[in-house]
Design a protein around this motif. Structure first.
Motif, short mmCIF file in Angstrom:
data_model
loop_
_atom_site.label_atom_id
_atom_site.label_comp_id
_atom_site.label_asym_id
_atom_site.label_seq_id
_atom_site.Cartn_x
_atom_site.Cartn_y
_atom_site.Cartn_z
N VAL A 150 0.83 -1.21 0.00
CA VAL A 150 0.00 0.00 0.00
C VAL A 150 0.87 1.26 0.00
O VAL A 150 1.91 1.30 0.66
CB VAL A 150 -1.00 -0.03 1.20
CG1 VAL A 150 -0.30 -0.20 2.52
CG2 VAL A 150 -1.85 1.24 1.25
N THR A 153 -1.48 -0.03 -9.44
CA THR A 153 -2.57 -0.99 -9.60
C THR A 153 -2.06 -2.24 -10.34
O THR A 153 -2.35 -3.37 -9.94
CB THR A 153 -3.74 -0.33 -10.36
OG1 THR A 153 -4.08 0.87 -9.68
CG2 THR A 153 -4.96 -1.24 -10.41
N GLY A 177 -0.31 -4.47 -8.16
CA GLY A 177 -1.10 -4.99 -7.02
C GLY A 177 -0.92 -4.16 -5.76
O GLY A 177 -1.18 -4.63 -4.65
N VAL A 233 -2.09 -1.05 -3.48
CA VAL A 233 -3.26 -0.19 -3.28
C VAL A 233 -2.78 1.23 -2.93
O VAL A 233 -1.83 1.39 -2.17
CB VAL A 233 -4.14 -0.74 -2.13
CG1 VAL A 233 -5.32 0.18 -1.84
CG2 VAL A 233 -4.62 -2.15 -2.47
N VAL A 245 -3.98 4.73 -1.18
CA VAL A 245 -5.02 5.36 -0.36
C VAL A 245 -4.60 6.80 -0.08
O VAL A 245 -3.42 7.13 -0.10
CB VAL A 245 -5.23 4.61 0.99
CG1 VAL A 245 -5.79 3.22 0.76
CG2 VAL A 245 -3.94 4.53 1.80
N THR A 291 -6.56 -1.23 4.84
CA THR A 291 -6.15 -1.86 3.58
C THR A 291 -5.33 -3.11 3.84
O THR A 291 -5.49 -4.13 3.17
CB THR A 291 -5.31 -0.87 2.73
OG1 THR A 291 -6.06 0.31 2.58
CG2 THR A 291 -4.99 -1.45 1.38
#
Ligand SMILES: NC(=O)c1ccc[n+]([C@@H]2O[C@H](COP(=O)([O-])OP(=O)(O)OC[C@H]3O[C@@H](n4cnc5c(N)ncnc54)[C@H](O)[C@@H]3O)[C@@H](O)[C@H]2O)c1
Ligand SMILES: O=C(O)CC[C@@H](O)C(=O)O
Length: 320
Positions: A68, A85, A88, A90, A92, A302
């Motif tokens: 993340v 993306t 893989g 994320v 935020v 997440t």
């Protein structure tokens, strides 16, 4: 259980990072130092940044464990979201954390531009007491045009209405209900530019919005108008803005953001009728605390399996 590594690449309040709890090891690095960033991210499970660190495909490729990327703020244009993306990872952010701060700075810059506050202050501090060259203009009775009616644009509308301004707005996604609620009129961009005495830009930087206000658009603006950009550099074309100001096709500009940051050598900095701040829209204690807390909470959610501490669950983001 081994700790997961959270790499913090831009300054964030320590109190918010404490919310991560014992399952995480917090490491710091200067995200502007590319070599150190690429080395440090190799062991990171999460990366926390503000706007100064660029998270591109190279950084993502150097981070095999990364799950993340947390952006302690609104704009994610310093992060290659598509590459993240695809890898893989994320992304935020903290979309509501600095709305009030960015809106308040915008109002301050509009006032500063209208009354020449920055130039007059600089002159007085250099020992010159001169009043005649700093005759400004009132906001009351004037028209404010807001490009981008999201959280910050609408927060600016609410505040500037209190200065007795008439507010026009342009946003392809805004509804008539939103306009009614905020006492503003939705108009096409060209009409907003030609009718407004003050124009302020609050759209994200995307391929569609780069150059949104360029040479052709600046030719529509009144020569007595002021333009503020507290969104992102490049949304207003800097070369076109410089030419318009030099040719007196615009009364002044107020800029918090620049095409290339840090920015210390733009020709715009040399113009007397340009009021500037170094990307300070989110730079308040409140906004930084909220942004870091919000993004830590988003990061914990997440990564999953981590219970979010009670203290982080309380709503932190202020209404704009
Ligand atoms: N200077 C700073 O420190 C600072 C602080 C916070 C945010 N920002 C910048 O401000 C931007 C806006 O923040 P926000 O919280 O209001 O975002 P937001 O997502 O709430 O609102 C953005 C609005 O722009 C509109 N928009 C998109 N494309 C448009 C276009 N072509 N023309 C007109 N409107 C368009 C969207 O419909 C949306 O309503 C952020 O993306 C960020 O880059 C800067
Ligand atoms: O990190 C900052 O101070 C700037 C943040 C701001 O530009 C944002 O998009 O939230």
């Amino acid at each position: 259980m081994t700790s997961r590594v959270v790499l913090v690449a831009d300054p964030l309040p320590a109190t918010a990072l404490e919310g991560l709890g014992p399952g995480f090891e917090v490491r710091h690095c200067d995200g502007a130092d590319r070599v150190r960033l690429l080395a440090a991210v190799a062991e990171a499970d999460a990366l926390l940044v503000r706007s100064a660190t660029t998270v591109d495909a190279e950084v993502l490729a150097a981070a095999p464990r990364l799950a993340v990327v947390g952006r302690a703020g609104v704009g994610v244009d310093n992060i290659d979201v598509a590459a993240a993306t695809a890898a893989g990872v994320v992304v935020v952010n903290a979309p509501a954390a600095n709305v009030v701060s960015a809106a308040e700075l915008t109002c301050g810059l509009l006032l500063a531009a209208a009354r020449d506050i920055q130039a007059a202050g600089r002159e007085l501090k250099s020992g010159v007491w001169r009043r005649g060259t700093h005759v400004g203009t009132e906001l009351a009775g004037k028209t404010l045009g807001i490009v981008g009616l999201g959280r910050i644009g609408l927060a600016v509308a609410r505040r500037m209405t209190a200065f007795d301004m008439t507010v026009l707005g342009h946003d392809p996604y805004a509804t008539p209900e939103t306009a009614d609620q905020h006492g503003l009129k939705l108009v096409p961009l060209e009409e907003l530019l030609s009718r407004s005495d003050f124009i302020t830009v609050h759209v994200p930087r995307t391929p569609d919005t780069v150059g949104l206000i360029g040479e052709a658009e600046l030719r529509l603006v009144k020569p007595t108008a002021y333009l503020a950009n507290v969104a992102r550099g490049g949304i207003v074309d800097e070369a076109a803005l410089h030419t318009a100001l030099r040719e007196s096709r615009l009364a002044g500009a107020a800029l918090d953001v620049f095409e290339d940051e840090p920015c210390t050598d733009s020709p715009l900095l040399g113009l007397d009728n340009v009021t500037v701040t170094p990307h300070l829209g989110a730079s308040t204690r409140e906004a930084q605390e909220r942004a870091a807390t919000d993004v830590v909470r988003a990061l914990l959610r997440t990564l999953g399996g981590e219970s979010v501490p009670e203290a982080l669950n309380a709503p932190r983001s202020a209404r704009g």
